[in-house]
Motif scaffolding. Sequence first.
Motif, PDB file in Angstrom:
ATOM      1  N   HIS A 205       0.811  -1.211   0.000  1.00 21.81           N
ATOM      2  CA  HIS A 205       0.000   0.000   0.000  1.00 21.81           C
ATOM      3  C   HIS A 205       0.843   1.260   0.000  1.00 21.81           C
ATOM      4  CE1 HIS A 205      -4.015  -1.728   0.088  1.00 21.81           C
ATOM      5  NE2 HIS A 205      -3.468  -2.711   0.777  1.00 21.81           N
ATOM      6  N   THR A 206       2.071   1.177   0.478  1.00 15.26           N
ATOM      7  CA  THR A 206       2.981   2.309   0.344  1.00 15.26           C
ATOM      8  C   THR A 206       3.282   2.575  -1.122  1.00 15.26           C
ATOM      9  OG1 THR A 206       3.974   1.948   2.519  1.00 15.26           O
ATOM     10  CG2 THR A 206       5.279   3.174   0.912  1.00 15.26           C
ATOM     11  N   GLN A 212      -0.137   6.532  -6.894  1.00 14.87           N
ATOM     12  CA  GLN A 212      -1.350   7.320  -7.130  1.00 14.87           C
ATOM     13  C   GLN A 212      -1.110   8.799  -6.844  1.00 14.87           C
ATOM     14  OE1 GLN A 212      -4.014   5.097  -4.555  1.00 14.87           O
ATOM     15  NE2 GLN A 212      -4.905   3.995  -6.287  1.00 14.87           N
ATOM     16  N   LEU A 213      -0.372   9.082  -5.784  1.00 10.83           N
ATOM     17  CA  LEU A 213      -0.053  10.472  -5.452  1.00 10.83           C
ATOM     18  C   LEU A 213       0.774  11.112  -6.557  1.00 10.83           C
ATOM     19  CD1 LEU A 213      -0.067  12.780  -3.346  1.00 10.83           C
ATOM     20  CD2 LEU A 213       2.023  11.778  -2.391  1.00 10.83           C
ATOM     21  N   LEU A 214       1.741  10.385  -7.080  1.00 10.33           N
ATOM     22  CA  LEU A 214       2.594  10.900  -8.143  1.00 10.33           C
ATOM     23  C   LEU A 214       1.773  11.252  -9.377  1.00 10.33           C
ATOM     24  CD1 LEU A 214       5.486  11.458  -9.140  1.00 10.33           C
ATOM     25  CD2 LEU A 214       5.624   9.046  -9.807  1.00 10.33           C
ATOM     26  N   VAL A 215       0.860  10.347  -9.746  1.00 12.92           N
ATOM     27  CA  VAL A 215       0.014  10.598 -10.921  1.00 12.92           C
ATOM     28  C   VAL A 215      -0.920  11.783 -10.670  1.00 12.92           C
ATOM     29  CG1 VAL A 215      -1.832   9.639 -12.349  1.00 12.92           C
ATOM     30  CG2 VAL A 215       0.130   8.222 -11.741  1.00 12.92           C
ATOM     31  N   LEU A 224       8.301  15.087  -4.998  1.00 11.02           N
ATOM     32  CA  LEU A 224       7.609  14.379  -3.920  1.00 11.02           C
ATOM     33  C   LEU A 224       8.600  13.704  -2.980  1.00 11.02           C
ATOM     34  CD1 LEU A 224       4.533  12.864  -5.792  1.00 11.02           C
ATOM     35  CD2 LEU A 224       4.656  14.916  -4.390  1.00 11.02           C
ATOM     36  N   ARG A 225       9.697  13.205  -3.529  1.00 12.11           N
ATOM     37  CA  ARG A 225      10.742  12.632  -2.666  1.00 12.11           C
ATOM     38  C   ARG A 225      11.229  13.661  -1.663  1.00 12.11           C
ATOM     39  NH1 ARG A 225      16.190  12.506  -5.528  1.00 12.11           N
ATOM     40  NH2 ARG A 225      15.859  14.698  -4.976  1.00 12.11           N
ATOM     41  N   ASN A 226      11.478  14.875  -2.150  1.00 12.80           N
ATOM     42  CA  ASN A 226      12.005  15.923  -1.274  1.00 12.80           C
ATOM     43  C   ASN A 226      11.002  16.331  -0.202  1.00 12.80           C
ATOM     44  OD1 ASN A 226      14.370  15.912  -2.742  1.00 12.80           O
ATOM     45  ND2 ASN A 226      13.814  17.683  -4.006  1.00 12.80           N
ATOM     46  N   GLN A 227       9.707  16.217  -0.509  1.00 11.23           N
ATOM     47  CA  GLN A 227       8.688  16.556   0.478  1.00 11.23           C
ATOM     48  C   GLN A 227       8.671  15.572   1.648  1.00 11.23           C
ATOM     49  OE1 GLN A 227       4.959  16.919  -1.631  1.00 11.23           O
ATOM     50  NE2 GLN A 227       5.611  18.758  -2.745  1.00 11.23           N
ATOM     51  N   VAL A 228       9.146  14.357   1.399  1.00 10.14           N
ATOM     52  CA  VAL A 228       9.192  13.341   2.454  1.00 10.14           C
ATOM     53  C   VAL A 228      10.494  13.431   3.251  1.00 10.14           C
ATOM     54  CG1 VAL A 228       9.054  10.856   2.926  1.00 10.14           C
ATOM     55  CG2 VAL A 228       7.811  11.812   0.989  1.00 10.14           C
TER      56      VAL A 228
END
Length: 269
Positions: A205-206, A212-215, A224-228
Motif C-alpha cells: 500500500h505504500t 497514485q499520489l505521483l500521478v 515528492l521525494r524531497n517533500q518526504v
Amino acid sequence: MTTHTAFIGSGNMASAMVDGLLARDPNARAKLGCYSAADGTAETLAKRTGIARATDLPALLAPADLVVLAFKPQHLASADPQLTTLTRGKLVLSILAGKPLAALVQVFPQARNVVRVMPNTPAAIGAGISAYCSRDPLSPADRDIVETLLGAMGQFLALPEEQMNAVTALSGSGPAFLFEFVAALRDGGIAAGLAPEMAAQLAMHTVLGSAQLLVKRGVDPETLRNQVTSPNGTTLAGLQQLQAGDFRGLIKKTILAAQARAVELAREG
C-alpha cells in the motif's frame, strides 16, 4: 461502438481486452469472438464472458474487421497459412512480444494495416499502459478502433517502432521490477521486526498510494521525494544507502539489459 473483433489466442491479455471492452459496452459481446488451437483457453474465456468461441479460423475471421494476435510469440513462424488470405483487408493488431512489424507483415501481407502493441500486465485490471506503432499511418477510423481497444486496458501512446524495445524494457518488464522492489521493502520491514503479513501489507500500500499520489499531483518524482525527506531525518538516512549502492545506476542497467534482450529476440524472429 466496438468493431467486430476476433482474438486468436485467449490467454491473460486477450481476457483483459475482452473484460475492458465489455465493461465499457456490455452490448459489445455480440461482436467479439475467440479461438485457441488446443489449450482450452478460448472455451474458458467464452464461457466466462459470453463471447463467441469459434472452432476454426474461417468461422472466427469471416465477420471480423479487427484481428488481435494474442497467442505465444514463438508460434508466429508456424501460424496457419490460411491467415494470409483470411486477413485480407482486415486490420491486424499484434501483442506478440518481440515480433517486429517486418515479421508480422510477412505473415499478413494482405492486411489493410498491421499494428504492433506492447501492453503490460496491469492491463488485466484496466490499469495498464500500452505503446503501439503501425506499418502504415492509421486512418482516422482505424486509429479509433485501435485506441478503443487499448483504452479498454488503460492508458496508451503511439511511438515509432524503433522505440518499442525500450518500451518493452520499461513498461513491459517494469511491473516485474516493481514487484521485486515491493518484495525488497517487505523483506526490509521483516528485518526491522515486523510480522511478514504486516510488512507485506505496508509495502504494497505504500507503493500503491505513492504511485497514485505521483500521478494525481503531476509533478516529477524528485519533488515528492524531497517533500518526504527532512534534514538529518529517517528518510535521508535510507536514501543515503540507496545512493551509496548506486540505486539509480542499477535500475538503469536493469532497463538496458532488458532492452538488449528485446533487441536479440526481435533479431531471432
